[in-house]
Each structure stands twice: as C-alpha cells, then as structure tokens.
Write a protein that holds these residues in place. Structure first.
Motif, PDB file in Angstrom:
ATOM      1  N   ALA A  37       0.843  -1.197   0.000  1.00  0.00           N
ATOM      2  CA  ALA A  37       0.000   0.000   0.000  1.00  0.00           C
ATOM      3  C   ALA A  37       0.872   1.237   0.000  1.00  0.00           C
ATOM      4  O   ALA A  37       1.962   1.257   0.550  1.00  0.00           O
ATOM      5  CB  ALA A  37      -0.899  -0.013   1.246  1.00  0.00           C
ATOM      6  N   ALA A  38       0.348   2.271  -0.644  1.00  0.00           N
ATOM      7  CA  ALA A  38       1.116   3.518  -0.726  1.00  0.00           C
ATOM      8  C   ALA A  38       0.947   4.310   0.547  1.00  0.00           C
ATOM      9  O   ALA A  38      -0.145   4.472   1.053  1.00  0.00           O
ATOM     10  CB  ALA A  38       0.610   4.334  -1.902  1.00  0.00           C
ATOM     11  N   PRO A  39       2.053   4.836   1.068  1.00  0.00           N
ATOM     12  CA  PRO A  39       1.947   5.645   2.286  1.00  0.00           C
ATOM     13  C   PRO A  39       1.302   6.984   1.969  1.00  0.00           C
ATOM     14  O   PRO A  39       1.462   7.516   0.893  1.00  0.00           O
ATOM     15  CB  PRO A  39       3.414   5.831   2.707  1.00  0.00           C
ATOM     16  N   GLU A  40       0.616   7.491   2.966  1.00  0.00           N
ATOM     17  CA  GLU A  40      -0.114   8.733   2.754  1.00  0.00           C
ATOM     18  C   GLU A  40       0.787   9.955   2.702  1.00  0.00           C
ATOM     19  O   GLU A  40       0.500  10.917   2.029  1.00  0.00           O
ATOM     20  CB  GLU A  40      -1.133   8.926   3.895  1.00  0.00           C
ATOM     21  N   GLU A  41       1.918   9.903   3.429  1.00  0.00           N
ATOM     22  CA  GLU A  41       2.686  11.134   3.604  1.00  0.00           C
ATOM     23  C   GLU A  41       3.320  11.687   2.334  1.00  0.00           C
ATOM     24  O   GLU A  41       3.562  12.870   2.225  1.00  0.00           O
ATOM     25  CB  GLU A  41       3.787  10.915   4.666  1.00  0.00           C
ATOM     26  N   ASN A  42       3.626  10.850   1.349  1.00  0.00           N
ATOM     27  CA  ASN A  42       4.334  11.344   0.171  1.00  0.00           C
ATOM     28  C   ASN A  42       3.421  11.653  -1.012  1.00  0.00           C
ATOM     29  O   ASN A  42       3.882  11.901  -2.108  1.00  0.00           O
ATOM     30  CB  ASN A  42       5.396  10.329  -0.274  1.00  0.00           C
ATOM     31  N   ARG A  43       2.159  11.604  -0.801  1.00  0.00           N
ATOM     32  CA  ARG A  43       1.246  11.843  -1.920  1.00  0.00           C
ATOM     33  C   ARG A  43       1.317  13.291  -2.379  1.00  0.00           C
ATOM     34  O   ARG A  43       1.368  14.213  -1.582  1.00  0.00           O
ATOM     35  CB  ARG A  43      -0.187  11.499  -1.523  1.00  0.00           C
ATOM     36  N   ALA A  44       1.307  13.444  -3.680  1.00  0.00           N
ATOM     37  CA  ALA A  44       1.362  14.799  -4.257  1.00  0.00           C
ATOM     38  C   ALA A  44       0.106  15.036  -5.073  1.00  0.00           C
ATOM     39  O   ALA A  44      -0.517  14.114  -5.568  1.00  0.00           O
ATOM     40  CB  ALA A  44       2.606  14.925  -5.157  1.00  0.00           C
ATOM     41  N   GLU A  45      -0.226  16.267  -5.196  1.00  0.00           N
ATOM     42  CA  GLU A  45      -1.391  16.605  -5.991  1.00  0.00           C
ATOM     43  C   GLU A  45      -1.095  16.394  -7.465  1.00  0.00           C
ATOM     44  O   GLU A  45       0.046  16.483  -7.912  1.00  0.00           O
ATOM     45  CB  GLU A  45      -1.797  18.063  -5.744  1.00  0.00           C
ATOM     46  N   ASP A  46      -2.131  16.120  -8.240  1.00  0.00           N
ATOM     47  CA  ASP A  46      -1.972  15.875  -9.660  1.00  0.00           C
ATOM     48  C   ASP A  46      -1.424  17.125 -10.331  1.00  0.00           C
ATOM     49  O   ASP A  46      -1.990  18.209 -10.217  1.00  0.00           O
ATOM     50  CB  ASP A  46      -3.342  15.515 -10.259  1.00  0.00           C
ATOM     51  N   SER A  47      -0.294  16.958 -11.038  1.00  0.00           N
ATOM     52  CA  SER A  47       0.347  18.104 -11.683  1.00  0.00           C
ATOM     53  C   SER A  47      -0.319  18.487 -12.986  1.00  0.00           C
ATOM     54  O   SER A  47      -0.034  19.529 -13.559  1.00  0.00           O
ATOM     55  CB  SER A  47       1.823  17.767 -11.961  1.00  0.00           C
ATOM     56  N   GLY A  48      -1.171  17.627 -13.500  1.00  0.00           N
ATOM     57  CA  GLY A  48      -1.824  17.932 -14.766  1.00  0.00           C
ATOM     58  C   GLY A  48      -1.063  17.405 -15.970  1.00  0.00           C
ATOM     59  O   GLY A  48      -1.530  17.521 -17.108  1.00  0.00           O
ATOM     60  N   ILE A  49       0.119  16.808 -15.753  1.00  0.00           N
ATOM     61  CA  ILE A  49       0.906  16.252 -16.857  1.00  0.00           C
ATOM     62  C   ILE A  49       0.257  14.929 -17.289  1.00  0.00           C
ATOM     63  O   ILE A  49      -0.054  14.078 -16.462  1.00  0.00           O
ATOM     64  CB  ILE A  49       2.366  15.997 -16.413  1.00  0.00           C
ATOM     65  N   PRO A  99       9.320  -4.129  -5.546  1.00  0.00           N
ATOM     66  CA  PRO A  99       8.347  -3.630  -4.557  1.00  0.00           C
ATOM     67  C   PRO A  99       8.652  -2.244  -4.007  1.00  0.00           C
ATOM     68  O   PRO A  99       7.737  -1.447  -3.782  1.00  0.00           O
ATOM     69  CB  PRO A  99       8.389  -4.684  -3.468  1.00  0.00           C
ATOM     70  N   GLN A 100       9.943  -1.951  -3.772  1.00  0.00           N
ATOM     71  CA  GLN A 100      10.268  -0.639  -3.206  1.00  0.00           C
ATOM     72  C   GLN A 100      10.015   0.472  -4.229  1.00  0.00           C
ATOM     73  O   GLN A 100       9.467   1.520  -3.897  1.00  0.00           O
ATOM     74  CB  GLN A 100      11.734  -0.616  -2.739  1.00  0.00           C
ATOM     75  N   SER A 101      10.407   0.214  -5.442  1.00  0.00           N
ATOM     76  CA  SER A 101      10.162   1.211  -6.497  1.00  0.00           C
ATOM     77  C   SER A 101       8.662   1.373  -6.725  1.00  0.00           C
ATOM     78  O   SER A 101       8.158   2.473  -6.979  1.00  0.00           O
ATOM     79  CB  SER A 101      10.844   0.766  -7.802  1.00  0.00           C
ATOM     80  N   SER A 102       7.934   0.248  -6.629  1.00  0.00           N
ATOM     81  CA  SER A 102       6.475   0.282  -6.795  1.00  0.00           C
ATOM     82  C   SER A 102       5.840   1.181  -5.735  1.00  0.00           C
ATOM     83  O   SER A 102       4.929   1.975  -6.013  1.00  0.00           O
ATOM     84  CB  SER A 102       5.920  -1.137  -6.684  1.00  0.00           C
ATOM     85  N   LYS A 103       6.337   1.059  -4.501  1.00  0.00           N
ATOM     86  CA  LYS A 103       5.802   1.858  -3.391  1.00  0.00           C
ATOM     87  C   LYS A 103       6.008   3.350  -3.646  1.00  0.00           C
ATOM     88  O   LYS A 103       5.101   4.165  -3.441  1.00  0.00           O
ATOM     89  CB  LYS A 103       6.496   1.432  -2.108  1.00  0.00           C
ATOM     90  N   VAL A 104       7.215   3.688  -4.117  1.00  0.00           N
ATOM     91  CA  VAL A 104       7.507   5.100  -4.393  1.00  0.00           C
ATOM     92  C   VAL A 104       6.635   5.627  -5.540  1.00  0.00           C
ATOM     93  O   VAL A 104       6.064   6.718  -5.467  1.00  0.00           O
ATOM     94  CB  VAL A 104       9.003   5.275  -4.741  1.00  0.00           C
ATOM     95  N   PHE A 105       6.541   4.839  -6.582  1.00  0.00           N
ATOM     96  CA  PHE A 105       5.752   5.248  -7.755  1.00  0.00           C
ATOM     97  C   PHE A 105       4.287   5.484  -7.374  1.00  0.00           C
ATOM     98  O   PHE A 105       3.673   6.495  -7.714  1.00  0.00           O
ATOM     99  CB  PHE A 105       5.854   4.163  -8.829  1.00  0.00           C
ATOM    100  N   ARG A 106       3.749   4.529  -6.646  1.00  0.00           N
ATOM    101  CA  ARG A 106       2.331   4.629  -6.263  1.00  0.00           C
ATOM    102  C   ARG A 106       2.078   5.813  -5.330  1.00  0.00           C
ATOM    103  O   ARG A 106       1.088   6.522  -5.462  1.00  0.00           O
ATOM    104  CB  ARG A 106       1.910   3.328  -5.596  1.00  0.00           C
ATOM    105  N   SER A 107       3.000   6.007  -4.406  1.00  0.00           N
ATOM    106  CA  SER A 107       2.837   7.110  -3.469  1.00  0.00           C
ATOM    107  C   SER A 107       2.871   8.459  -4.172  1.00  0.00           C
ATOM    108  O   SER A 107       2.115   9.376  -3.847  1.00  0.00           O
ATOM    109  CB  SER A 107       3.937   7.053  -2.407  1.00  0.00           C
ATOM    110  N   ALA A 108       3.769   8.564  -5.154  1.00  0.00           N
ATOM    111  CA  ALA A 108       3.936   9.850  -5.834  1.00  0.00           C
ATOM    112  C   ALA A 108       2.778  10.182  -6.770  1.00  0.00           C
ATOM    113  O   ALA A 108       2.426  11.351  -6.947  1.00  0.00           O
ATOM    114  CB  ALA A 108       5.248   9.849  -6.615  1.00  0.00           C
ATOM    115  N   LEU A 109       2.186   9.156  -7.391  1.00  0.00           N
ATOM    116  CA  LEU A 109       1.167   9.422  -8.406  1.00  0.00           C
ATOM    117  C   LEU A 109      -0.275   9.250  -7.946  1.00  0.00           C
ATOM    118  O   LEU A 109      -1.202   9.657  -8.635  1.00  0.00           O
ATOM    119  CB  LEU A 109       1.414   8.531  -9.623  1.00  0.00           C
ATOM    120  N   THR A 110      -0.451   8.638  -6.781  1.00  0.00           N
ATOM    121  CA  THR A 110      -1.827   8.524  -6.280  1.00  0.00           C
ATOM    122  C   THR A 110      -2.308   9.913  -5.884  1.00  0.00           C
ATOM    123  O   THR A 110      -1.664  10.596  -5.098  1.00  0.00           O
ATOM    124  CB  THR A 110      -1.897   7.598  -5.055  1.00  0.00           C
TER     125      THR A 110
END
Length: 562
Positions: free
Chosen positions: A28-40, A312-323
């Motif tokens: 599961a993606a952690p909540e703390e690193n989530r970013a808002e959608d940049s529109g890209i 898995p670690q890269s997956s976690k980062v990717f998901r956290s950043a783009l969710t």
C-alpha cells in the motif's frame, strides 16, 4: 535499450500476475508522500493490444483513481503490412481514445521492415537511401489513411524511435544525412492525407550511444515534439550522471527549449540496477520539474512497477507519488439541504378581501334637496300661464312701447309693491317703500302656491281675461317692480319701465313682483296684485288691467323667514 521482441515475451509472462497486482498485491502507498496531480498527461505501456487497453482501468484503480490519459502501443516492424497499420488492435486503441477528448494516443511507428533482425550497417544504409528516394512513401500514406479512418487523426507518432542506438534497422548512424531526408519524406506524405492532425515525436535514447542524437535531428518543420527514452542503466552511475552526461537529460531539455518544442518521455523505467526506488523518485521529480507533454513508464519486468512484482520498493515510491492526494474523504459536508421547509405558502388565504360591496348606499343623493332652489318662482308664472292662451298674440308686449300713456292710470301707488312684504321670502320685504323688491331672491319659493291668481283670472273669463298674460306688463301702476315682475309673471318681459316713477327696482333681482291689485290689499296680505298696461286698444279687449296672485307665506309654508 530493451528490444521489442523481448518486451512482447515479457509482457505475456507478466500478464499472468497482472490480476494479482491490480487487486492490491503490491504494498500500500503511504499517505505522507502523496502529491497533488500536476496535470501532466501520464500513461504506461501495459500491452500492445486489447489487454493493454483493458489494464488502463486497473492501473488507474491501483493508483487511487489517477486519470490515465495516455494510451501507448507499438506497430509491429517485421513486415510492411504491420507498419501500414493493418492490425486489428488499432481499432481497440482508437475506441479507447475516442471515448474521451482529453485522452492521448501514442503510437510507435518503425521506419523499416525487419526492424529487429540485426541487419548490417551496410544494408541499413541502402534501405535508408531507398527511403530517402521515396521507395516507401506509399506504406506511410496507407498508415495515415488508416488512422484517420479510425477516428484518431491526432495520434502522436513516435517515428523511428531510439535512432541513435544499434538495435533497430531504422537506426541513423549508417547514413545520418539520408536518414533525415527519409524522415522528412515520411512526415510530408502523412501530412498530405485529408483530416490528419498528427504530431511527430523525435525520441532518441538518453546519452551518446552509437551517435550523438542531435546529428539525426531532421529539422523543426518536421518535428513537433522532442522526446527521450531513459532507463536506469549506463551511461551514468547515478541519476545526477544521467542528467549531466553528454546528450543526457539536461541536453534534451535545453535542445528542445532552443527549438521551441515540447518534450516527452515515451519510455522510462528500471533496468540494469534492479529495484531502485531512488531512480524512480528522482525521475518522477525530473518530470514534475520540466513539465513534458506526456510520459509513459514501460510497465513489464524488469522495467515496471505495477505488473512486475520484482520491484516492490520502487512500486511503493511510484504509487505514493502518483496517487492523487485523496482530499480526505470529502464527506460531502452533508448538504443537509437546509430543509427548504417550503415556507408553507399558506396560500395567504385570498380571502377575497370581501368586496363587501362598499355599500354603494346610493349616497343618498336625496339630500341635495335642490328642492329649496326649485326656483319655483318660475312656477308663479304658470298660474298666469293659463291666461296666456287668451292672449292671441303675446307679441303685444311690443305695442306697450307705443302706449306709454298708460302710466296715468291708477294711483301710482307703487307702495302696493310693499305688499311684497308678504313675500316673506325676503326677510326685508315688509318695508312698504321698497316694495319687497329688495329680497327678490326669496320670491322664487313663493311662487309654489299661486292659488289666488287663478280665481282672479277666472273672473274676467267672461271677458277673455287676458289679464293673466299681463303679469309681464304692470308698468302703469308699479313702474319699478315691472322689471322683476315680468320674469315671474310670465313671458311678458315687457316690464313697462316707463310708468315707473320710482327707480327703486333692483332689476337684477327677478323677484316675483306680484304687485297687488289696484285695491291694495292690506299689509301682509296673501294676495299679490300687479297692475298691467296692455295699451289702449288691448285694454279695451281685456278690461282688467291687473293680475293678482295669492301666496301663502305662513309659518307652515316653508317660506316664512321669521
């Protein structure tokens, strides 16, 4: 760079695990690193055909509802038929693209057949020159027509990708000059197809590889986007190396800016260094910083982060950043609709405002007893009116003038008018001298009861008592009252002013000057006689030269002012 054949094989193997990953097998993606959608615009290569289309929705769910706006696939480069677009899966992608105007369809198009068969540089050179001479134009015209017919005329064409490497037959190094000519021919041919709106993306590998990619650039007129494929591999040990190396990430951004072109990252992902969350984090940061038109990660092993469970670690980062930053369940602030308790339109009982007919109680006009003013005086005349018929020619009055001698008759006791005093109509009628003329206004009511005159008139009937018309001619006896007398007595306006010795008559007051008869009735008598002069000859006919009217001025008569 990864070879397409190997990609397709890996895709088949990876598809077995796709379902598990889609249902949340990844961390599961952690909540703390989530970013808002940049529109890209973001996407991923998930599979070349229908499976790739279907997995877009699953990837979106895995990313917490992220809008996957880019669909990315490749045309097979083994035969010209595939390059012409004669493959059924294009219809699936076209259908997905048409479903939403905000979507983007990215299609990698080979420039040569047998594109992954390790053709020698010498043979590649001959193929490049053949293309530059127009030998392959028709293949690309057919592709353009196919895309327009499918309703995707705005497809982004990644033509001859990674041309600076050594993998593909459409590589540039064997003949860079003719390669650029060949690229321009393809673009020109495809742009001649009616309805097209294609965008052509020039996308080399990051780094120098076999040739510096700027040496293959075909020119601004035939390029719309400058892209770059960048995987986690050499050259460069760190991400900073990938940025600063010759023909690296920074060179790419600077070159595109110098040529005023948008940038893109059609392919990027993990590779030689395995599960590298730092690379994923840095690459996503670079993308966010430089705002490309779009980017698509290659999502199958060893490059991917969703379908490939090796990272898995890269997956976690990717998901956290783009969710998308879930804005904390927008518990819709229950718009408890502020119960529009319809403010009971208690119909404001249109109690018909009882038109209580405003009792038009006929405003009893009754009062306006104009009766008092019934200028009944005029009726005084009516009684004498009876005699008028006796006078055949009332025009006689005019003769009065000729007979002014009449004044001589009967005692000019104009005092007789004093009887007017009986006409209590006028409060002052009693004064004998003024002959009741001063209060002529009141006389009008006196007239109502002109009872006596009629009898007096009747007496002369044996002599056609024309005396009645005489009321207008009492000039002989009472010269002054004559002016007023004519009006009441009747039509005889003759009012023989000549005989009036006393000019007291206030002629303006048409008081019924019913002067008494010659015999002067007693003061306050109810009989009112007026001497009349009809002239000598008429007097002989009429005989009586006075008219008497009996008026009741008693207290009960309504005319008694005292």
């Amino acid at each position: 760079m990864p070879r397409p054949r190997r990609r397709l094989v890996s895709t088949c193997i990876g598809s077995v695990t796709a379902g598990l990953l889609a249902t949340g097998a990844a961390l599961a993606a952690p909540e703390e690193n989530r970013a808002e959608d940049s529109g890209i615009a973001m996407g991923a290569y998930l599979d070349y055909g229908p499976n790739g289309v279907a997995r877009i929705r699953q990837l979106s769910r895995w990313l917490g509802g992220k809008d996957i706006r880019v669909g990315h696939t490749y045309l097979p480069g083994d035969q010209w038929a595939g390059i012409e677009g004669r493959v059924s899966f294009l219809e699936d992608w076209a259908r997905w693209r048409r479903a939403d105007d905000d979507r983007m369809f990215v299609l990698n198009v080979p420039m040569q057949a047998r594109n992954e068969e390790r053709v020698s540089d010498q043979q590649v050179g001959r193929l490049i020159r053949a293309g530059a001479q127009g030998l392959y134009d028709e293949h690309f015209r057919r592709l353009a027509e196919r895309l327009v017919s499918l309703g995707v005329p705005d497809t982004v064409i990644v033509l001859g990708w990674e041309m600076n490497g050594v993998t593909y037959t459409h590589r540039c190094r064997p003949d860079p000059a003719n390669w650029k000519v060949y690229w321009r021919r393809i673009v020109d041919v495809m742009r001649t197809v009616p309805g097209q709106k294609f965008k052509f993306d020039f996308a080399p590998n990051r780094g120098t590889d076999a040739i510096g990619w700027t040496k293959c650039y075909p020119g601004d007129d035939h390029v719309d986007i400058i892209g770059m494929d960048s995987y986690d591999q050499d050259p460069g040990q760190t991400f900073d190396d990938q940025i600063s190396q010759p023909y690296g990430l920074q060179k790419h951004v600077d070159f595109a800016r110098a040529h005023r072109k948008a940038i893109s990252y059609p392919e990027w992902g993990l590779f030689r260094r395995g599960d590298n969350p730092e690379y994923v984090r840095r690459m996503l940061g670079w993308i966010e910083q430089n705002k490309p038109l779009y980017h698509t990660i290659t999502d199958y092993c060893p490059h991917g982060v969703w379908q490939c469970k090796q990272n898995p670690q890269s997956s976690k980062v990717f998901r956290s950043a783009l969710t998308p930053a879930v804005p904390g369940p927008v518990t819709p602030t229950p718009v408890v609709p502020t119960p529009v308790v319809p403010t009971p339109v208690v119909p404001t009982p249109v109690v018909p405002t009882p038109v209580v007919p405003t009792p038009q109680v006929p405003t009893p006009e009754v009062p306006t007893p104009e009766v008092p003013t019934p200028q009944v005086p005029t009726p005084q005349v009516p009684t004498p009116a009876v005699p008028t018929p006796q006078v055949p020619t009332p025009a006689v009055p005019t003769p009065q003038v000729p007979t002014p001698q009449v004044p001589t008759p009967q005692v000019p006791t104009p005092q007789v008018p004093t009887p007017v005093v009986p006409t209590p109509q006028v409060p002052t009628p009693l004064p004998e001298p003024s002959t009741a003329e001063p209060s002529p206004v009141v006389p009008s009511p006196e007239v109502p009861t002109p009872v006596d005159p009629s009898p007096s008139l009747l007496e002369p009937e044996p002599e056609p008592s024309p005396e009645v018309p005489e009321p207008g001619t009492p000039s002989p006896e009472v010269p002054k009252p004559s002016p007023a007398a004519p009006s009441p007595v009747g039509p005889a306006p003759v009012t023989p002013g000549p005989a009036v010795p006393k000019p007291e008559p206030t002629p303006t007051r048409p008081l019924p000057q019913p002067q008494p008869q010659p015999q002067q009735p007693p003061l306050n008598s109810m009989q009112w006689c007026v001497p009349i002069n009809f002239g000598e000859w008429l007097s002989k006919l009429v005989g009586k030269q006075s008219v008497c009217v009996k008026i009741d001025l008693g207290e009960g008569s309504g005319f008694w002012p005292f």
